[in-house]
Enzyme design. Sequence first.
Site, PDB file in Angstrom:
ATOM      1  N   GLU A   1       0.826  -1.222   0.000  1.00 37.79           N
ATOM      2  CA  GLU A   1       0.000   0.000   0.000  1.00 37.79           C
ATOM      3  C   GLU A   1       0.854   1.264   0.000  1.00 37.79           C
ATOM      4  O   GLU A   1       2.069   1.221   0.226  1.00 37.79           O
ATOM      5  CB  GLU A   1      -0.956   0.006   1.201  1.00 37.79           C
ATOM      6  CG  GLU A   1      -0.235   0.030   2.531  1.00 37.79           C
ATOM      7  CD  GLU A   1      -1.018   0.737   3.637  1.00 37.79           C
ATOM      8  OE1 GLU A   1      -1.522   1.840   3.395  1.00 37.79           O
ATOM      9  OE2 GLU A   1      -1.072   0.182   4.746  1.00 37.79           O
TER      10      GLU A   1
ATOM     11  N   LYS B   1      -5.354  10.970   0.988  1.00 40.04           N
ATOM     12  CA  LYS B   1      -5.470   9.595   1.500  1.00 40.04           C
ATOM     13  C   LYS B   1      -6.758   9.011   0.921  1.00 40.04           C
ATOM     14  O   LYS B   1      -7.841   9.532   1.165  1.00 40.04           O
ATOM     15  CB  LYS B   1      -5.514   9.637   3.025  1.00 40.04           C
ATOM     16  CG  LYS B   1      -5.852   8.332   3.705  1.00 40.04           C
ATOM     17  CD  LYS B   1      -5.964   8.549   5.213  1.00 40.04           C
ATOM     18  CE  LYS B   1      -6.710   7.411   5.886  1.00 40.04           C
ATOM     19  NZ  LYS B   1      -7.058   7.739   7.282  1.00 40.04           N
TER      20      LYS B   1
ATOM     21  N   VAL C   1      -5.393   0.520   3.143  1.00 40.45           N
ATOM     22  CA  VAL C   1      -5.554  -0.934   3.016  1.00 40.45           C
ATOM     23  C   VAL C   1      -6.797  -1.232   2.174  1.00 40.45           C
ATOM     24  O   VAL C   1      -6.756  -2.061   1.253  1.00 40.45           O
ATOM     25  CB  VAL C   1      -5.643  -1.591   4.413  1.00 40.45           C
ATOM     26  CG1 VAL C   1      -6.127  -3.033   4.313  1.00 40.45           C
ATOM     27  CG2 VAL C   1      -4.287  -1.522   5.115  1.00 40.45           C
TER      28      VAL C   1
ATOM     29  N   ASP D   1     -16.406   5.602  14.715  1.00 39.83           N
ATOM     30  CA  ASP D   1     -15.221   5.537  13.858  1.00 39.83           C
ATOM     31  C   ASP D   1     -14.744   4.094  13.695  1.00 39.83           C
ATOM     32  O   ASP D   1     -14.075   3.547  14.570  1.00 39.83           O
ATOM     33  CB  ASP D   1     -14.109   6.435  14.429  1.00 39.83           C
ATOM     34  CG  ASP D   1     -12.967   6.613  13.442  1.00 39.83           C
ATOM     35  OD1 ASP D   1     -12.951   5.932  12.400  1.00 39.83           O
ATOM     36  OD2 ASP D   1     -12.082   7.452  13.721  1.00 39.83           O
TER      37      ASP D   1
ATOM     38  N   SER E   1     -12.839   1.805  10.747  1.00 38.93           N
ATOM     39  CA  SER E   1     -12.123   1.928   9.472  1.00 38.93           C
ATOM     40  C   SER E   1     -12.842   1.185   8.360  1.00 38.93           C
ATOM     41  O   SER E   1     -13.329   0.056   8.553  1.00 38.93           O
ATOM     42  CB  SER E   1     -10.712   1.372   9.611  1.00 38.93           C
ATOM     43  OG  SER E   1     -10.078   1.351   8.342  1.00 38.93           O
ATOM     44  N   ALA E   2     -12.846   1.799   7.165  1.00 41.15           N
ATOM     45  CA  ALA E   2     -13.397   1.127   5.974  1.00 41.15           C
ATOM     46  C   ALA E   2     -12.567  -0.111   5.606  1.00 41.15           C
ATOM     47  O   ALA E   2     -13.024  -0.950   4.820  1.00 41.15           O
ATOM     48  CB  ALA E   2     -13.450   2.106   4.805  1.00 41.15           C
TER      49      ALA E   2
ATOM     50  N   LYS F   1      -2.518  -1.393  15.616  1.00 45.77           N
ATOM     51  CA  LYS F   1      -1.944  -0.553  16.676  1.00 45.77           C
ATOM     52  C   LYS F   1      -2.943  -0.383  17.807  1.00 45.77           C
ATOM     53  O   LYS F   1      -4.152  -0.367  17.584  1.00 45.77           O
ATOM     54  CB  LYS F   1      -1.603   0.828  16.123  1.00 45.77           C
ATOM     55  CG  LYS F   1      -0.299   0.876  15.378  1.00 45.77           C
ATOM     56  CD  LYS F   1       0.301   2.279  15.422  1.00 45.77           C
ATOM     57  CE  LYS F   1       1.648   2.302  14.719  1.00 45.77           C
ATOM     58  NZ  LYS F   1       1.546   2.542  13.285  1.00 45.77           N
TER      59      LYS F   1
HETATM   60  N1  PSU Z   1      -2.145   1.717  10.794  1.00 47.32           N
HETATM   61  C1  PSU Z   1      -0.796   1.755  10.829  1.00 47.32           C
HETATM   62  N2  PSU Z   1      -0.120   2.318   9.790  1.00 47.32           N
HETATM   63  C2  PSU Z   1      -0.765   2.851   8.701  1.00 47.32           C
HETATM   64  C3  PSU Z   1      -2.206   2.807   8.679  1.00 47.32           C
HETATM   65  C4  PSU Z   1      -2.842   2.237   9.728  1.00 47.32           C
HETATM   66  O1  PSU Z   1      -0.215   1.279  11.789  1.00 47.32           O
HETATM   67  O2  PSU Z   1      -0.114   3.381   7.795  1.00 47.32           O
HETATM   68  C5  PSU Z   1      -2.935   3.379   7.476  1.00 47.32           C
HETATM   69  C6  PSU Z   1      -3.304   2.274   6.488  1.00 47.32           C
HETATM   70  O3  PSU Z   1      -3.221   2.795   5.177  1.00 47.32           O
HETATM   71  C7  PSU Z   1      -4.757   1.979   6.828  1.00 47.32           C
HETATM   72  C8  PSU Z   1      -5.248   3.360   7.174  1.00 47.32           C
HETATM   73  O4  PSU Z   1      -5.495   1.400   5.779  1.00 47.32           O
HETATM   74  O5  PSU Z   1      -4.188   3.945   7.902  1.00 47.32           O
HETATM   75  C9  PSU Z   1      -6.528   3.324   7.980  1.00 47.32           C
HETATM   76  O6  PSU Z   1      -7.090   4.618   8.040  1.00 47.32           O
HETATM   77  P1  PSU Z   1      -8.559   4.802   8.647  1.00 47.32           P
HETATM   78  O7  PSU Z   1      -8.438   4.406  10.100  1.00 47.32           O
HETATM   79  O8  PSU Z   1      -8.869   6.250   8.457  1.00 47.32           O
HETATM   80  O9  PSU Z   1      -9.457   3.873   7.887  1.00 47.32           O
HETATM   81 MN    MN Z   2     -11.864   6.328  10.617  1.00 46.41          MN
END
Ligand code: PSU
Ligand code: MN
Length: 306
Positions: A26, A88, A108, A140, A142-143, A161
Amino acid sequence: MTHPYLDIHPDVAQAITQRRPVVALESTIISHGMPYPQNVATALQVEAEVRAHGAVPATIAIINGRLKAGLTAAEIETLGKTGRSVVKVSRRDLPFIVAAGATGATTVAATMIIAAMAGIRVFATGGIGGVHRGAQQSFDVSADLQELAQTPVAVVCAGAKSILDLGLTLEYLETHGVPVIGYQTPWLPAFFTRDSAFKVDYPLDSAQAIAQVMHAKWAMNLQGGLVVANPIPEAFAMPRAAIDAAVEQALQEAQRQHITGKESTPFLLARVCELTGGDSLASNIQLVLNNARLAAAIARDYLALG
Ligand code: PSU
Ligand code: MN
């Protein structure tokens, strides 16, 4: 595979035609996950690690409105240098960036979509998105998790994390039929640490065993992907107390500054990285390399199953 908006790098296209293993990578991890210039160096090193383990890397992004499966070194440099000012791109954002002819780094979720379009089944990254702490209030989620529920790609990661609620993330994945495999561990790794308070669904000991599950899942037309959780190598694991303190502080700052939506994860990643200094960055780099090695082995063993 061809698609009007997709450009497959010649090396990747050749590997797919010749049935050689390919590993998707990615690009949000490059633009938003690590600081420059270590992000660019890491992205190139991860590609080299995939090659050294017998597979072809396909780093995925959107460049001038084109979906790319496989980037040039110059494109990786641009994404890394522009950093958090690059858009992003997750599933929601894809059509807008393409229609505008713009450049974006794929999460991702968006990486899975483009990998699947190109016919790539294995993807290595650092950490996946998940259910955020306090999601009961913020909603919240994640997608990435919905993508895992519908798109047929195995995502090799070091768990998630602890900025996230790992227990709720597992519940969400279970509801949506996404298996979480622990590579040589019964524990869900928490990115910087090899374990957490949570167990994975299925510990498996070899790349071949993981490939067999992927084959069985997709041969039965069960939609969606799999999470392959690969613990950070022992030598690079971080003391839990140091990480927990940084995560707590980052979460409090995010709340005070009213950071929401797609800004939330990049903000937390950057703050945890700053607060823990170079140690966490070195660990982050090593766990991605470790995931690239396992992904290359899984891609090879998956192809061998025909
Ligand atoms: N977690 C990490 N490193 C990252 C990401 C998440 O430890 O770089 C990035 C990845 O690209 C993941 C995105 O798909 O953050 C998730 O963002 P969101 O929570 O806004 O869906
Ligand atoms: Mn989010």
